[in-house]
Design a protein around this motif. Structure first.
Motif, mmCIF file in Angstrom:
data_model
loop_
_atom_site.group_PDB
_atom_site.id
_atom_site.type_symbol
_atom_site.label_atom_id
_atom_site.label_comp_id
_atom_site.label_asym_id
_atom_site.label_seq_id
_atom_site.Cartn_x
_atom_site.Cartn_y
_atom_site.Cartn_z
ATOM 1 N N VAL A 71 7.967 -4.030 -5.458
ATOM 2 C CA VAL A 71 9.341 -3.749 -5.029
ATOM 3 C C VAL A 71 9.379 -3.344 -3.561
ATOM 4 O O VAL A 71 10.242 -3.806 -2.798
ATOM 5 N N THR A 72 8.435 -2.490 -3.146
ATOM 6 C CA THR A 72 8.400 -2.042 -1.752
ATOM 7 C C THR A 72 8.128 -3.203 -0.808
ATOM 8 O O THR A 72 8.743 -3.317 0.261
ATOM 9 N N GLY A 78 0.818 -1.214 0.000
ATOM 10 C CA GLY A 78 0.000 0.000 0.000
ATOM 11 C C GLY A 78 0.846 1.256 0.000
ATOM 12 O O GLY A 78 0.549 2.225 -0.702
ATOM 13 N N THR A 79 1.928 1.239 0.771
ATOM 14 C CA THR A 79 2.847 2.381 0.792
ATOM 15 C C THR A 79 3.451 2.616 -0.591
ATOM 16 O O THR A 79 3.541 3.760 -1.057
ATOM 17 N N GLY A 80 3.852 1.526 -1.268
ATOM 18 C CA GLY A 80 4.408 1.648 -2.616
ATOM 19 C C GLY A 80 3.387 2.172 -3.607
ATOM 20 O O GLY A 80 3.712 2.997 -4.472
ATOM 21 N N ALA A 81 2.133 1.720 -3.482
ATOM 22 C CA ALA A 81 1.077 2.194 -4.384
ATOM 23 C C ALA A 81 0.794 3.678 -4.177
ATOM 24 O O ALA A 81 0.596 4.433 -5.140
ATOM 25 N N PHE A 82 0.791 4.111 -2.923
ATOM 26 C CA PHE A 82 0.624 5.536 -2.632
ATOM 27 C C PHE A 82 1.759 6.353 -3.250
ATOM 28 O O PHE A 82 1.555 7.431 -3.803
ATOM 29 N N SER A 90 13.920 -2.325 5.476
ATOM 30 C CA SER A 90 14.216 -0.997 4.918
ATOM 31 C C SER A 90 14.611 -0.966 3.443
ATOM 32 O O SER A 90 14.473 0.073 2.788
ATOM 33 N N PHE A 91 15.074 -2.083 2.895
ATOM 34 C CA PHE A 91 15.633 -2.019 1.547
ATOM 35 C C PHE A 91 14.585 -2.042 0.447
ATOM 36 O O PHE A 91 14.854 -1.635 -0.675
ATOM 37 N N GLY A 92 13.371 -2.515 0.738
ATOM 38 C CA GLY A 92 12.303 -2.426 -0.250
ATOM 39 C C GLY A 92 11.942 -0.971 -0.531
ATOM 40 O O GLY A 92 11.818 -0.554 -1.688
ATOM 41 N N GLY A 93 11.810 -0.186 0.543
ATOM 42 C CA GLY A 93 11.536 1.244 0.391
ATOM 43 C C GLY A 93 12.678 1.968 -0.290
ATOM 44 O O GLY A 93 12.461 2.884 -1.095
#
Length: 200
Positions: A39-40, A17-21, A128-131
């Motif tokens: 990826v996130t 959801g964070t990646g989609a945002f 942390s590395f996805g972000g």
């Protein structure tokens, strides 16, 4: 489904959801949003598995996890959720995702025979590395490198507490929950109080 699996799948949904945002802020189409969500959600865990030597990596053949990624993207797309309006909510969910993935990354590493010190490192990478990879794809400075952001540091603090509790003989589920809570609180309080590491 045990607590570790529940934490892992919840973390996948939250980070997707964070990646989609994030994709919405960069005006990507739905395909780009799916890529960024994937990826996130999976970047850190994939890197962890590659470093440890796990084959296949964690997301291969896991249809539930893939479904969670697509669901989080579709929810963001269908409801046209606006990043600025939900900025605080996104920060909270991202902090929760950090805690969930830190705990899951450490526990999975220990189960695979990694010693506790390196398991904490694997937990930090998982969280942390996805972000970081998503920010690189967006050509943005990753939160991991921003001054005033106790991002990976929050993961490390929670990870160390997890290991200490484990050595003290606490039950696994208690360790997982407390690790998540400590990472989330450290991340939120450090942002609120503007706590930062000293410059080099």
């Amino acid at each position: 489904m045990n607590l570790l699996s529940l934490i892992t799948y919840t973390g996948i949904f939250v980070f997707a959801g964070t990646g989609a945002f994030k994709a919405r802020t960069y005006q990507m189409d739905i395909f780009g949003a799916c890529v960024l969500a994937f990826v996130t959600a999976y970047g850190g865990g994939t890197l962890r598995d590659l470093l440890i030597g796990v084959r296949p990596v964690n997301w291969v053949n896991d249809y539930l996890a893939l479904g969670l990624v697509f669901s989080a993207t579709l929810i963001t797309f269908i409801f046209k959720l606006n990043y600025e309006r939900f900025k605080r909510t996104i920060f909270i969910t991202d902090a929760i995702g950090l805690g969930l993935f830190t705990a899951a990354g450490i526990e999975k590493s220990i189960l695979l025979g990694i010693n506790e010190m390196y398991a904490v490192v694997m937990g930090v990478i998982t969280a942390s590395f996805g972000g970081l990879l998503a920010d690189v794809l967006c050509n943005a400075v990753p939160n991991l490198f921003k001054r005033g952001e106790l991002y990976a540091t929050a993961c490390a603090i929670g990870g160390v507490v997890y290991v200490l509790l484990r050595k003290a003989g606490f039950e696994q589920n208690i360790n997982l929950v407390l690790c998540v809570v400590i990472v989330v609180l450290t991340r939120i309080i450090s942002k609120w109080k503007r706590v930062e590491l000293p410059e080099i």
